[in-house]
Design a protein around this motif. Structure first.
Motif, PDB file in Angstrom:
ATOM      1  N   LEU A  31      43.166 -34.781   8.492  1.00  0.00           N
ATOM      2  CA  LEU A  31      43.852 -35.008   9.765  1.00  0.00           C
ATOM      3  C   LEU A  31      43.029 -36.447  10.295  1.00  0.00           C
ATOM      4  CD1 LEU A  31      44.108 -31.342  11.332  1.00  0.00           C
ATOM      5  CD2 LEU A  31      45.945 -32.940  10.478  1.00  0.00           C
ATOM      6  N   GLU A  32      41.706 -36.542   9.926  1.00  0.00           N
ATOM      7  CA  GLU A  32      40.795 -37.583  10.381  1.00  0.00           C
ATOM      8  C   GLU A  32      41.337 -38.860   9.553  1.00  0.00           C
ATOM      9  OE1 GLU A  32      39.040 -38.157  12.762  1.00  0.00           O
ATOM     10  OE2 GLU A  32      38.691 -35.858  13.384  1.00  0.00           O
ATOM     11  N   TYR A  33      41.884 -38.627   8.446  1.00  0.00           N
ATOM     12  CA  TYR A  33      42.347 -39.818   7.586  1.00  0.00           C
ATOM     13  C   TYR A  33      43.539 -40.270   7.962  1.00  0.00           C
ATOM     14  CZ  TYR A  33      44.581 -42.093   3.309  1.00  0.00           C
ATOM     15  OH  TYR A  33      45.141 -43.016   2.471  1.00  0.00           O
ATOM     16  N   VAL A  34      44.402 -39.375   8.264  1.00  0.00           N
ATOM     17  CA  VAL A  34      45.776 -39.537   8.969  1.00  0.00           C
ATOM     18  C   VAL A  34      46.003 -40.181  10.195  1.00  0.00           C
ATOM     19  CG1 VAL A  34      47.980 -38.453   9.968  1.00  0.00           C
ATOM     20  CG2 VAL A  34      47.176 -37.514   7.468  1.00  0.00           C
ATOM     21  N   ASP A  35      44.717 -39.797  11.214  1.00  0.00           N
ATOM     22  CA  ASP A  35      44.478 -40.265  12.511  1.00  0.00           C
ATOM     23  C   ASP A  35      44.026 -41.755  12.219  1.00  0.00           C
ATOM     24  OD1 ASP A  35      44.298 -40.461  15.399  1.00  0.00           O
ATOM     25  OD2 ASP A  35      42.269 -40.139  15.136  1.00  0.00           O
TER      26      ASP A  35
ATOM     27  N   LEU B 190      50.581 -34.717  18.653  1.00  0.00           N
ATOM     28  CA  LEU B 190      50.846 -33.688  17.708  1.00  0.00           C
ATOM     29  C   LEU B 190      49.284 -33.501  16.944  1.00  0.00           C
ATOM     30  CD1 LEU B 190      52.216 -31.249  16.534  1.00  0.00           C
ATOM     31  CD2 LEU B 190      53.288 -32.789  14.930  1.00  0.00           C
ATOM     32  N   LEU B 191      48.753 -34.778  16.528  1.00  0.00           N
ATOM     33  CA  LEU B 191      47.798 -34.943  15.631  1.00  0.00           C
ATOM     34  C   LEU B 191      46.664 -34.469  16.444  1.00  0.00           C
ATOM     35  CD1 LEU B 191      46.781 -35.721  12.811  1.00  0.00           C
ATOM     36  CD2 LEU B 191      46.468 -37.893  13.752  1.00  0.00           C
ATOM     37  N   CYS B 192      46.455 -34.923  17.638  1.00  0.00           N
ATOM     38  CA  CYS B 192      45.313 -34.459  18.651  1.00  0.00           C
ATOM     39  C   CYS B 192      45.207 -33.132  18.752  1.00  0.00           C
ATOM     40  CB  CYS B 192      45.524 -35.148  19.879  1.00  0.00           C
ATOM     41  SG  CYS B 192      44.165 -34.786  20.895  1.00  0.00           S
ATOM     42  N   CYS B 193      46.425 -32.307  18.780  1.00  0.00           N
ATOM     43  CA  CYS B 193      46.509 -30.912  19.034  1.00  0.00           C
ATOM     44  C   CYS B 193      45.971 -30.346  17.714  1.00  0.00           C
ATOM     45  CB  CYS B 193      47.754 -30.425  19.361  1.00  0.00           C
ATOM     46  SG  CYS B 193      48.336 -30.820  21.036  1.00  0.00           S
ATOM     47  N   LEU B 194      46.090 -30.713  16.565  1.00  0.00           N
ATOM     48  CA  LEU B 194      45.828 -30.095  15.421  1.00  0.00           C
ATOM     49  C   LEU B 194      44.426 -30.266  15.151  1.00  0.00           C
ATOM     50  CD1 LEU B 194      48.910 -31.390  13.111  1.00  0.00           C
ATOM     51  CD2 LEU B 194      48.535 -28.920  13.747  1.00  0.00           C
ATOM     52  N   LYS B 195      43.880 -31.460  15.476  1.00  0.00           N
ATOM     53  CA  LYS B 195      42.523 -31.623  15.303  1.00  0.00           C
ATOM     54  C   LYS B 195      41.669 -30.707  16.386  1.00  0.00           C
ATOM     55  CE  LYS B 195      41.219 -35.827  15.439  1.00  0.00           C
ATOM     56  NZ  LYS B 195      41.111 -37.240  15.691  1.00  0.00           N
ATOM     57  N   CYS B 196      42.220 -30.489  17.472  1.00  0.00           N
ATOM     58  CA  CYS B 196      41.666 -29.617  18.340  1.00  0.00           C
ATOM     59  C   CYS B 196      41.708 -28.127  17.934  1.00  0.00           C
ATOM     60  CB  CYS B 196      42.028 -29.587  19.724  1.00  0.00           C
ATOM     61  SG  CYS B 196      41.465 -28.623  20.797  1.00  0.00           S
ATOM     62  N   CYS B 197      42.671 -27.686  17.419  1.00  0.00           N
ATOM     63  CA  CYS B 197      42.985 -26.451  16.846  1.00  0.00           C
ATOM     64  C   CYS B 197      42.019 -25.964  15.595  1.00  0.00           C
ATOM     65  CB  CYS B 197      44.475 -26.234  16.510  1.00  0.00           C
ATOM     66  SG  CYS B 197      45.503 -26.064  17.836  1.00  0.00           S
TER      67      CYS B 197
END
Length: 734
Positions: A520-524, A538-545
């Motif tokens: 996810l960090e790579y995608v970000d 959506l990416l921020c929510c996934l990282k938080c979850c």
């Protein structure tokens, strides 16, 4: 008659007269995962061997010239030529592109970078200048060949300019003079063809040039600071280690006093920080330029500039004041629970006193982690350098073979050279088209994943080993007579012999979550320039979850390993039992366990604060006694920050033993409450001091709930055996 409702979080533990602590007669658990882990490690070793046979770390250590030779390699003709020189640096987009080893110009190894402006035409006028110029030309160049022939054959650069080495490469000696970019103190230079060029043409725009120059200067200054202060940094880390060890030893004998001293010192250190920031803030009043805001100042590579403005010290003061207020409020609202937490820390101190070798176990964990990190780093370097040198055609004019792969050995007689006379076959980058090279990315992913798995396995082994040792202490009715002779070694042996699979299972789950977070960090990182706000959200929510999920899994794994160490069951069963036990004691977990963690965190904060304050006064030269001793640095915050981070890691290593001890004793305490009732037939295993404090408060809700349960079971509420709320059976949490 109503059906009896099944307990939501499982049945409480029943009294078992044969239970005497960690089960000795146990079997292997999670065998499938154990086999999988062993196969994965064997595969990891195979990947390492393959990488070591194919890789060449010299590609990282040494720059590579146009013929694929390494500059400065020991035992070669280029041993004394450590620097890489570019014939025409203006063909590169910017100096930072050079770090990618793909600048489309001839590159050669030299002993030192050019120190003055000179063109080939000017150098050909006298032999002395030409002899100097030949140091930056290919072999076999003579003055009699003539300038046009030399340039046509690409044997020499058309010009030289003052340069400085950076990452073993000769970069133009760019500077800023009165807001104008200069090279060698001149804003213009002769490009070798008689045309005067502006110095800013050497870089991709004035702004980028400024960033590159300043970044280069910062990196070099930081490196110089480390070379000047590394031994003082080591001394600071040794002081942090000795302070942590002293604190742990004092905590063993003076737990209650040390906790209150620790709390008071944390408040005093933060208070002094607030006072110091206020004094600096007040002293800058009326100073020229001190009222400039941080926003107006912008980014500055010289961080000492920020300490000359009042807003910086005001921000520091506000942050420290907020932290101080939060800690004081927590201490006020949790004052009763702090007494209970201190009692638990005292019990942990006694446990550590009976298992003193547990204080040395973090060194063993650190050694194993160092091996894992070193193996991963070396394998990653060899994998990334296992490509083959790729040569491509570079040309001055239009050519249909431009950027085509070529062979430098026979390029001079090839058809491509005949069709493009002014082209050259130069080293471009490292790559390859074999099956091995195609799967390099997969091997790198496997290397990263096994790194997470092995690192988590080592951490889990330490947690289970300490849990087994401290559980042996708790469940020993006569301490230390009923304890094993070597509790840490006994627990380590049980963990490795019977529960390697359980350790691998828990660490595998955690590793999968961590690798997802890395992805996810790579995608970000890849989506930094994207304008899709929904994708970013959506990416921020996934990282938080996944961050929350990782924290929960770590908490669950930690308690599962404690249950495995005690009962010898598989990971899933132990995780379920630990989770249900914690849920049956939810209030105790939320209040008592976390308050203890908070107190231990204050201990780490105190050690970091004390060592950090000492480092600040030493390296900043604020104390006259240290003015002559402290090294002369560009940025004194470099060693200070290094000492602070290192001190926290060291303190965390020592306090992790106490944290694991507290968690183990807490889980054993909860089981003790369910198994026993304090009677002569079923006595508690907890100490009398811990028993008195933990049962000090009555819990009306718990008593009511217990009485209702007794009524439903047609039991007598006042008997100790039935678990009522009589004098023998007080509940201790509101």
């Amino acid at each position: 008659m109503e059906l009896e409702e099944k307990p939501k979080y499982g049945e409480p533990r029943k009294y078992d007269p044969t239970f005497k602590g960690p089960i000795q007669n146990r079997g292997c658990t999670d065998i499938v995962c154990c086999i999988l882990f062993v196969l994965a490690v064997l595969g990891y070793i195979a990947v390492g061997i393959l990488a070591w046979s194919q890789g060449d770390p010299r590609k990282v250590i040494y720059p590579t010239d146009s013929r694929g030779q390494f500059c400065g390699q020991v035992g070669t003709p280029l041993e004394n030529k450590r620097l890489l020189f570019y014939f025409n640096i203006m063909k590169c987009a910017s100096p930072m592109v050079l770090l990618e080893f793909q600048c489309p110009t001839t590159q050669m190894c030299v002993e030192k970078c050019p120190e003055k402006f000179m063109t080939l035409i000017k150098a050909s006028a006298n032999q002395k200048d030409f002899d100097y110029y030949k140091n930056f030309c290919k072999e076999g160049v003579t003055r009699s060949m003539g300038t046009p022939a030399i340039l046509r054959a690409g044997l020499c650069p058309a010009m030289l300019m003052p340069s400085r080495p950076f990452t073993r490469r000769c970069f133009p000696a760019l500077g800023l003079k009165g807001g104008v970019i200069t090279v060698g103190n001149d804003s213009h230079f002769d490009d070798g063809t008689g045309t005067m060029r502006n110095a800013k043409d050497l870089v991709d725009g004035v702004k980028n040039a400024t960033v590159v120059i300043e970044a280069r200067q910062v990196v070099m200054k930081i490196f110089e600071d480390y070379t000047q202060s590394w031994y003082w940094i080591l001394i600071g880390l040794v002081i942090a280690m000795l302070t942590s060890l002293l604190f742990i030893v004092l905590l063993r004998f003076l737990a209650g006093i040390m906790v209150w001293i620790m709390i008071a010192l944390v408040i005093l250190v933060l208070g002094y920080g607030i006072f110091h920031c206020y004094m600096e803030y007040a002293s800058l009043k009326g100073e020229a330029g001190s009222n400039v805001t941080i926003q107006d100042l912008g980014f500055q590579t010289d961080f000492s500039v920020y300490l000359q403005i009042r807003q910086t010290w005001l921000a520091f003061m506000i942050i420290l004041a907020i932290v101080e207020v939060i800690i004081i409020l927590l201490l006020i609202f949790l004052r009763k629970r702090i007494l209970i937490a201190i009692a638990l820390i005292k019990e942990a101190s006694r446990a550590v006193g009976h298992v003193m070798c547990s204080l040395l176990y973090p060194l063993f964990t650190f050694l194993l982690l160092a091996v894992v990190i070193a193996y991963w780093a070396v394998t990653a370097v060899f994998l990334s350098t296992s490509n083959e040198p790729i040569y491509k055609v570079f040309n001055e004019t239009a050519c249909e073979h431009s950027r085509t792969t070529c062979e430098p050995a026979n390029y001079s007689t090839s058809s491509m050279k005949a069709q493009c006379p002014d082209s050259e076959c130069l080293f471009a980058f490292y790559g390859g088209e074999t099956a091995y090279h195609k799967y390099l990315i997969g091997l790198q992913f496997y290397n990263v994943f096994l790194f997470f798995w092995c690192a988590n396995f080592v951490t889990a082994l330490g947690q289970m080993t300490l849990a087994g040792a401290f559980a042996s202490y708790y469940w020993a009715f006569v301490k230390p007579d009923d304890m094993p002779a070597f509790p840490v070694f006994s627990s380590l042996g049980r963990s490795l012999r019977y529960h390697t699979g359980s350790l691998a299972f828990g660490s595998l789950i955690l590793s999968i979550i961590q690798i997802i977070r890395v992805f996810l960090e790579y995608v970000d990182h890849k989506l930094k320039g994207a304008e899709n706000k929904f994708a970013k959200f959506l990416l921020c929510c996934l990282k938080c979850c996944f961050w929350c999920l990782e924290k929960f899994i770590k908490f669950l794994n930690r308690n599962a390993y404690i249950m495995v160490a005690i009962y010898g069951k598989n990971f899933c069963t132990s995780a379920k039992d630990a989770f249900f036990l914690l849920m049956r004691n939810m209030i105790r977990v939320a209040v008592l366990d976390k308050v203890t963690d908070f107190l231990l965190f204050l201990g780490k904060l105190l050690i970091v604060g004390l060592v950090g304050v000492f480092a600040f006064f030493f390296f900043s030269g604020r104390v006259k006694a240290f003015e002559d001793t402290a090294p002369n640095l560009h940025y004194y915050w470099v060693p200070i920050l290094t000492v602070v981070v290192g001190s926290y890691l060291i303190a965390h290593g020592f306090f992790s033993v106490y944290a694991m001890c507290v968690d183990t004793l807490f889980l054993c305490f909860c089981e003790d409450l369910e198994r026993n009732d304090g009677s002569a037939a079923r006595p508690y295993y907890m100490s009398s001091t811990l028993h008195e404090i933990l049962w000090e408060d009555k819990a009306e809700d718990a008593c009511a709930s217990s009485a209702q349960q007794q009524h439903d079971d047609d039991a007598q509420p006042d008997t100790a055996e039935s678990g009522g709320c009589g004098a023998e059976r007080k509940t201790f949490f509101t």
